[in-house]
Write a protein that holds these residues in place. Sequence first.
Motif, mmCIF file in Angstrom:
data_model
loop_
_atom_site.group_PDB
_atom_site.id
_atom_site.type_symbol
_atom_site.label_atom_id
_atom_site.label_comp_id
_atom_site.label_asym_id
_atom_site.label_seq_id
_atom_site.Cartn_x
_atom_site.Cartn_y
_atom_site.Cartn_z
ATOM 1 N N LEU A 109 10.976 -9.789 -65.364
ATOM 2 C CA LEU A 109 10.196 -11.285 -65.714
ATOM 3 C C LEU A 109 8.340 -11.395 -65.418
ATOM 4 O O LEU A 109 8.945 -11.057 -64.275
ATOM 5 N N SER A 110 7.624 -11.135 -65.863
ATOM 6 C CA SER A 110 6.138 -11.471 -65.343
ATOM 7 C C SER A 110 6.258 -13.865 -65.648
ATOM 8 O O SER A 110 5.581 -13.934 -66.386
ATOM 9 N N ILE B 279 13.542 -18.395 -57.282
ATOM 10 C CA ILE B 279 13.617 -17.970 -58.791
ATOM 11 C C ILE B 279 14.788 -17.319 -58.945
ATOM 12 O O ILE B 279 15.499 -17.012 -60.084
ATOM 13 N N SER B 280 15.466 -16.866 -57.944
ATOM 14 C CA SER B 280 16.339 -15.503 -57.565
ATOM 15 C C SER B 280 17.804 -16.491 -58.508
ATOM 16 O O SER B 280 18.347 -16.077 -58.541
ATOM 17 N N ASN B 281 17.524 -18.214 -57.391
ATOM 18 C CA ASN B 281 19.046 -18.589 -57.276
ATOM 19 C C ASN B 281 18.968 -18.915 -58.680
ATOM 20 O O ASN B 281 19.997 -18.735 -59.653
ATOM 21 N N ILE B 282 17.937 -19.515 -59.327
ATOM 22 C CA ILE B 282 18.289 -20.152 -60.258
ATOM 23 C C ILE B 282 18.249 -18.866 -61.733
ATOM 24 O O ILE B 282 19.558 -19.056 -62.471
ATOM 25 N N THR B 283 17.911 -17.637 -61.694
ATOM 26 C CA THR B 283 18.460 -16.647 -61.946
ATOM 27 C C THR B 283 19.404 -16.694 -62.433
ATOM 28 O O THR B 283 20.639 -16.132 -63.765
ATOM 29 N N ARG B 284 20.181 -15.765 -61.475
ATOM 30 C CA ARG B 284 21.784 -15.615 -60.904
ATOM 31 C C ARG B 284 22.697 -16.632 -61.737
ATOM 32 O O ARG B 284 23.391 -16.853 -61.779
ATOM 33 N N ARG C 187 16.319 -9.337 -58.311
ATOM 34 C CA ARG C 187 14.731 -8.465 -57.021
ATOM 35 C C ARG C 187 13.689 -9.314 -57.923
ATOM 36 O O ARG C 187 13.249 -8.779 -58.923
ATOM 37 N N VAL C 188 13.031 -10.781 -56.365
ATOM 38 C CA VAL C 188 11.247 -11.019 -57.341
ATOM 39 C C VAL C 188 10.943 -9.619 -56.930
ATOM 40 O O VAL C 188 11.404 -8.785 -54.964
ATOM 41 N N ALA D 257 7.309 -11.509 -60.328
ATOM 42 C CA ALA D 257 7.876 -10.727 -61.027
ATOM 43 C C ALA D 257 9.259 -10.481 -60.206
ATOM 44 O O ALA D 257 9.038 -9.909 -59.109
ATOM 45 N N ILE D 258 9.691 -10.705 -61.807
ATOM 46 C CA ILE D 258 11.912 -9.967 -61.015
ATOM 47 C C ILE D 258 12.723 -8.997 -62.217
ATOM 48 O O ILE D 258 11.736 -8.839 -63.217
ATOM 49 N N ARG D 259 13.716 -8.757 -61.568
ATOM 50 C CA ARG D 259 14.302 -8.036 -62.598
ATOM 51 C C ARG D 259 15.745 -8.010 -61.920
ATOM 52 O O ARG D 259 15.819 -8.365 -61.556
ATOM 53 N N ALA D 260 16.275 -8.271 -63.800
ATOM 54 C CA ALA D 260 18.030 -9.039 -63.705
ATOM 55 C C ALA D 260 18.430 -7.866 -63.983
ATOM 56 O O ALA D 260 18.375 -7.720 -65.462
#
Length: 305
Positions: A220-221, A233-238, A249-250, A267-270
Amino acid sequence: HQIASRQYLLEKQLAQTLAALGYDEILSYSLHGADVFEKLRRGGVTPSGNAVEVRNPLSEDQRYLRTTLGAGLLQYFSRNPGAHRIFEIGHVFSQDAGHTTEVPVVTIGFSAQALDEPAWRDSHFLHLKGDIEALIRRVCGVECNAVRDVRSGLHPGKTAALLCDGREIAHFGKIDPRLNKTFDIALPVYLCNIYLDALPDYRTSAYRPPSKYPSTYRDLSLVVDLSVSAERISNITRESIGSLCMGVRVFDEYRGKRIGDGHKSLAIRAVIGRYDATITDAEADAAIARALESLRDHVGATIRA
């Protein structure tokens, strides 16, 4: 003066790990004169306590016990122009209401040529942050969080504190340019102070076997406000993906005219998967939809066009 076994082993492991990271150990004097305090003061450093004065000093250059190891590193950089990576392990002293406090610390730092990069980015700062995180991971077995901070003697906007379980164990950043000038140092300098008494005991991580079923991932960008951290961002996504989340990972940050002032693109990868079956595209898409909704509600994130 006896040293406790735990402290000895901790200092030994710190020294060995820093050497493996490419740092050389130095030893500076624990006594110095008033001129060092004057240089620190002119460089914007506000002492956290009163200096301990020796009753019968051998000379004016040995009248006070050091209040920081950083001054010794700055003096080293002044006498040795060029890029260097050094550290020192020792004690610093302060006095308050007649009570003397002695604190064990390790200070690491390096001088380096300035890089041609945007003003908002500082790769040397990120390099120091990575070295500190690797050091703490090796010595304590934990992952820590770096948060923005303001500290006298460090450059505003390029300073951070390192927290473990909400407790500060270190602070680091780029040296205030005024300190470079007062100590006559040509190159930018980056320093970190780690408080040995605040370091947690080593924690052995619990092993979790990987899933035997294949996972998938979504990139996601996102466009967010400059104040939104990658960690947030990472914590909310997780949290929004829940049990299906196998990692976030951002991996990129962009700022520029296409994003607009006051914003940045992350840019993040889930990585998404299950332990009981192969995850389907529909399940992965639904998980990402939840994450996007949560990111929008909490930090106003939008998909970059």
